[in-house]
Design a protein around this motif. Structure first.
Motif, PDB file in Angstrom:
ATOM      1  N   ALA A   1       2.812  57.348  22.566  1.00 31.47           N
ATOM      2  CA  ALA A   1       2.536  58.190  21.397  1.00 31.47           C
ATOM      3  C   ALA A   1       2.293  59.639  21.820  1.00 31.47           C
ATOM      4  O   ALA A   1       2.713  60.589  21.141  1.00 31.47           O
TER       5      ALA A   1
ATOM      6  N   TYR B   1       8.844  60.275  14.558  1.00 27.92           N
ATOM      7  CA  TYR B   1       7.757  61.055  15.152  1.00 27.92           C
ATOM      8  C   TYR B   1       6.940  61.764  14.084  1.00 27.92           C
ATOM      9  O   TYR B   1       5.707  61.834  14.167  1.00 27.92           O
TER      10      TYR B   1
ATOM     11  N   LEU C   1       4.611  59.439  12.331  1.00 25.77           N
ATOM     12  CA  LEU C   1       3.436  59.122  13.140  1.00 25.77           C
ATOM     13  C   LEU C   1       2.455  60.278  13.186  1.00 25.77           C
ATOM     14  O   LEU C   1       1.243  60.083  13.026  1.00 25.77           O
ATOM     15  N   TRP C   2       2.995  61.509  13.363  1.00 21.85           N
ATOM     16  CA  TRP C   2       2.105  62.640  13.622  1.00 21.85           C
ATOM     17  C   TRP C   2       2.040  63.654  12.492  1.00 21.85           C
ATOM     18  O   TRP C   2       1.113  64.464  12.444  1.00 21.85           O
TER      19      TRP C   2
ATOM     20  N   LEU D   1      -2.137  52.110  16.405  1.00 19.73           N
ATOM     21  CA  LEU D   1      -0.831  51.953  17.040  1.00 19.73           C
ATOM     22  C   LEU D   1      -0.582  50.479  17.294  1.00 19.73           C
ATOM     23  O   LEU D   1      -1.313  49.828  18.039  1.00 19.73           O
TER      24      LEU D   1
ATOM     25  N   THR E   1      -0.620  54.332  23.624  1.00 21.56           N
ATOM     26  CA  THR E   1      -1.091  55.704  23.424  1.00 21.56           C
ATOM     27  C   THR E   1      -0.343  56.674  24.340  1.00 21.56           C
ATOM     28  O   THR E   1      -0.117  57.833  23.974  1.00 21.56           O
TER      29      THR E   1
END
Length: 394
Positions: A317, A376, A379-380, A393, A314
């Motif tokens: 991340a 990225y 993921l986001w 994750l 995390t």
């Protein structure tokens, strides 16, 4: 009496603002003598106040003599403010702040305002104040006025910006609260009727809010826990150990947070506390974020993130999230020297403290590769619009 008055003035700042912004008086040699650089400076990022305090003992004389004492000392203090301002325009100076940290202050990069605080047990009624002379606008206040502003606004940045805004003293000494509420009424009326169109590019990034700059009631009075969370986060940041963050950088970060709109703090605190106290599904990782875009291109972007779990995964991340959000700014502004701040809160399961605080600051254009951007973004995704994300994750 003078030292006691100075301490009282500084304590108001440290109590309602942050001690990090209070610079202790510095004595320098000037020829064969010495000079004091202010009774104390307040520096919160790009704004600052040069403060001089004049205190009167309890041995009072007639009203006419006390009025002359006020005029004499206000004029003397104003000249001292102007002298300190001239010194700050010459070269940088090392000053110690309220936490005992030595900072290099470049006064040429700060927008200053002068403040004279009169600590007098009995101000004559309707004591007139003339226009102060000098290149720096200087406001004369009573100690009660000074404490009122900090109790009302509860942030150093807001008080300094208010003083820069008003620029001159009130007609009579001790009438600052009347002027404040007149301006607060005007602010409230403007915020309700604000119809200025926002930049379409900004509208795509989130929701635009219109807040009055000056609250009518003391800031956070109805929701002290939610409002006070920002202060607690700042205290966490101030106490973080490590050599990666210089004292100057730390104070800049605190100033950027301190400068956030006062009216937004209750809603922000409610959002963050709600996430910290929420019960989350076992095995899932929940994220919630809130970002304040800079008021001008190249300024600080400030984000707050709550993650239900802290781990190496995390943490990585979170770093990727900040790098992506910072890079996205490059679509609308030059980020060569821009900085983005992100504060991560993660709940603890012991009784030592309710959460852990992690701070990340990034600067400049990372020039992320296409592979990184794809990774990225996968993921986001795009900026969240006040929503929450649940991610697994691996």
């Amino acid at each position: 009496m003078g030292i006691a008055a100075e301490r009282a003035v500084h304590e108001a700042v440290a109590t309602w603002g942050l001690p990090d912004f209070v610079m202790k008086p510095q004595v320098e040699r000037k020829g064969s003598g010495v000079r004091e650089v202010g009774d104390g400076l307040l520096v919160a990022g790009e704004v600052g106040a040069i403060v001089q305090v004049k205190g009167r003992s309890a041995d009072l004389s007639t009203a006419d003599k006390e009025a002359r004492w006020i005029d004499k000392n206000a004029a003397k203090a104003t000249k001292q403010v102007q002298g300190t301002y001239r010194r700050l325009q010459q070269s940088a100076i090392n000053l110690e702040n309220g936490r005992g940290r030595l900072l290099c202050i470049d006064g040429r990069a700060v927008q200053w305002v002068g403040v004279v605080v009169i600590d007098h047990p009995k101000i004559p009624e309707q004591h007139p104040l003339g226009v102060t002379e000098g290149s720096l606008p200087t406001i004369v206040l009573t100690r009660r006025d000074w404490e009122f502003l900090f109790e009302q606004l509860k942030t150093t940045s807001a008080v300094i910006r208010y003083l820069i805004r008003v620029e001159t003293s009130t007609e009579y000494l001790g009438e600052e609260p009347y002027r404040y509420f007149d301006l607060a009424s005007l602010d409230a009326a403007v915020s309700l009727t604000d119809s200025n169109p926002a930049d379409p590019k900004i509208e795509e990034l989130g929701t635009r809010f219109s807040y009055p700059l000056l609250p009518m009631e003391p800031a956070g009075a109805q929701y002290p826990s939610e409002f006070g969370l920002t202060r607690l986060i700042c205290e966490d940041i101030a106490s973080i150990d490590g050599d990666e963050c210089t004292p100057e950088m730390r104070v800049e970060v605190l100033a950027a947070i301190d400068a956030l709109p006062i009216a937004s703090r209750v809603e922000l605190g409610s959002l963050l506390l709600g996430e910290l106290n929420a019960n989350h599904e076992s095995g899932s990782i929940r994220w919630r974020s809130r970002t304040f875009l800079p008021s001008a291109p190249g300024g600080y972007q400030v984000s707050f993130v709550v993650c239900s779990v802290y781990s190496e995964a995390t943490a990585d991340a979170f770093k990727a999230w900040l790098m992506l959000r910072h890079t996205e700014r490059g679509q609308n502004e030059n980020i060569t020297e821009a900085r983005s701040i992100a504060v991560l809160l993660t709940p603890r399961l012991d009784d030592f403290r309710p959460w852990d605080t992690t701070l990340l600051v990034v600067e400049g254009d990372f020039q992320l590769s296409n592979e990184q951007l794809v990774s990225y973004t996968a993921l986001w995704g795009k900026r969240e619009e006040h929503g929450a994300l649940t991610r697994s994750l691996e």
